[in-house]
Scaffold this active site. Structure first.
Site, PDB file in Angstrom:
ATOM      1  CB  SER A 232     166.414 106.472  40.965  1.00 41.09           C
ATOM      2  OG  SER A 232     165.128 107.074  40.985  1.00 41.09           O
ATOM      3  CE  LYS A 233     167.862 109.435  48.795  1.00 44.97           C
ATOM      4  NZ  LYS A 233     168.392 108.573  49.790  1.00 44.97           N
ATOM      5  NE  ARG A 234     162.610 108.855  39.475  1.00 40.15           N
ATOM      6  CZ  ARG A 234     162.051 107.881  38.763  1.00 40.15           C
ATOM      7  NH1 ARG A 234     160.817 107.546  38.984  1.00 40.15           N
ATOM      8  NH2 ARG A 234     162.731 107.267  37.829  1.00 40.15           N
TER       9      ARG A 234
END
Ligand code: GLU
Length: 463
Positions: A232-234
């Site tokens: 994911s984005k993180r």
């Protein structure tokens, strides 16, 4: 062999999608097959022309060229309606207004693992009739065969009451009409596959696909971040556009993405695109989740940067600095040749194109002073050292790397100072910070006049 990449333009192209595109492309190129691009834009609310443009742009930047398409799924709606009507007319599908509640009630009566069967009510959503006997077998090149007993499968809804078709129907018909022989896509689609095969089987019984065999499938392993959680984005850059803005090279990304779930079998990690095309097979794709780790991509990108000739690196840097970072072209153009020379002496120290300007921007204009560095290196001792350096460098005539090196090493040799006590004050004076390409190369490239001027400015500033 005919393969396809079928992104939904509900966002930009992400790492997972890019890997799917790459594997299809590698397979097509390895087998001398055909790579078809289909844009699945039927979700009118979430599909936008901007996303379509972004996806096409990302594929082009990654140099994943397609042989057919882009086919827009919305352009195929007449064909979808035609097939839907044939399935209804032949009794392979029926209209039913059954709600989720009705399906629940059916299961309460017949058992939870009994597939839902409805009645033809002549109105409502369209469901495909699943035969009660037999099974649908998904032949997956990576995972082997999975058998789905029909008795457990619900009659799937393939179109809404308003006639708009659903994903599993559209995909199946589009793959059929495009003559796709192998569907390579993410594992998240595995549960859709039996439904699509049932649509295909019905279409085939109607003679819609000619004599063609049904496609086989290859579901690619999930992507995780370095912490083992779903990507994911993180975990850092998530889209191809972000990777581009972060200064990665397309060839390094192709290499890195290829290794997310596939290996050449000999632990080789640096593989040119030509080698990937030569060696790629689905048999070597793993079933286990693959880990996307940006640190490794950075490392690999550094290798690709060092493989470039300085002129090639300069061309990449120019494109990146102007297009991605909005740099004023005049900064580069007023000194032709400087970019290539600066690139040549920075090549060993950068991992991404974005690393270049912070390291070497001082060649192109006055540097910003890092106050902490000045405090550390331009105190009384540093200033005294800088004065000495100034006198010696002023006496160097041909200001090339060798003579600059000779002059500075002589200072180190005759004093009792460590090399850092000589080079760091000079570095801070000429580039504003303590990190730069090699000091001799930097001073030589900057030239005598600018070097002395910056030393004078640092002395004047009076730390
Ligand atoms: N459009 C689907 C997606 O972007 C992919 C469909 C497929 O590959 O079958 O997830």
């Amino acid at each position: 062999m005919r393969v396809r990449f079928a992104p939904s333009p509900t966002g930009s192209l992400h790492i997972g999608g890019a890997r799917t595109a790459l594997y299809n492309w590698l397979l097509a190129r390895h087998e001398h097959g055909t790579f078809v691009l289909r844009i699945e834009d039927t979700d009118a609310e979430r599909s936008t022309p901007e996303n379509v443009a972004q996806i096409l742009d990302s594929l082009q930047w990654l140099a994943l060229d397609y042989d057919e398409g882009p086919i827009m799924q919305t352009d195929r709606s007449a064909r979808h309606q035609e097939v839907l009507a044939s399935l209804l007319a032949a009794g392979f599908a029926y209209r039913s207004s059954a709600t989720a509640e009705d399906v629940k009630a059916f299961k309460a009566e017949h058992g939870a693992d009994r597939g839902y069967r409805g009645e033809n009510e002549g109105a409502g959503a369209v469901r495909l009739r699943v035969p009660d006997d037999g099974a649908t077998v998904v032949h997956d090149v990576i995972r082997g065969d999975t058998r789905f007993e029909h008795v457990h499968l619900d009659d799937p809804v393939i179109a809404r009451a308003d006639g708009s078709v659903l994903y599993n129907f559209a995909v199946a018909i589009d793959d059929l009409d495009a003559g796709i022989t192998i569907v390579v896509r993410g594992e998240d689609h595995l549960s859709n596959t039996p439904k699509q095969l049932l649509v295909l089987a019905a279409a085939q019984q109607l003679g819609l696909g000619g004599e063609r065999p049904l496609p086989v499938y290859a579901h690619l392993p999930l992507l995780h971040g370095p912490d083992g959680k779903k990507l994911s984005k993180r975990h850092g850059a998530a889209s191809v556009g972000e990777l581009r803005d972060a200064g990665y090279l397309p060839e390094a990304i192709r290499n890195y993405l290829a290794l997310l779930g596939w290996g050449a079998g000999d632990d080789e990690t640096v593989l040119s695109t030509a080698e990937l095309v030569e060696r790629f097979t689905l048999q070597r794709v793993s079933r286990n989740p693959a880990r996307f780790d940006e640190t490794k991509l950075r490392w690999l990108n550094g290798i690709y940067i060092r493989k470039l000739a300085p002129g090639e690196l300069a061309a990449c840097l120019r494109g990146f600095l102007l297009d991605q970072q909005g740099l004023d072209p005049d900064l580069l153009d007023r000194n032709p040749g400087l970019l290539e020379q600066a690139a040549a002496i920075s090549q060993e120290k950068i991992h991404t194109l974005a690393d270049f300007w912070p390291l070497a921007g001082f060649f192109f204009g006055e540097p910003e002073l890092d106050r902490a560095a000045a405090k550390r290196w331009l105190g009384a001792d540093g200033v005294a050292m800088l004065r000495e350096i100034r006198v010696d460098l002023a006496g160097v005539d041909s200001f090339d790397t060798t003579s600059v090196q000779g002059s500075l090493e002589a200072i180190v040799a005759r004093g009792s100072a460590k090399p850092g006590a000589v080079y760091q004050p000079l570095r801070v004076a000429i580039c504003g910070r303590t990190v730069s390409p090699g000091i001799f190369e930097s001073v030589a490239l900057l030239g005598k006049e600018t070097t002395l001027r910056r030393i004078d400015a640092a002395l004047d500033r009076g730390f």
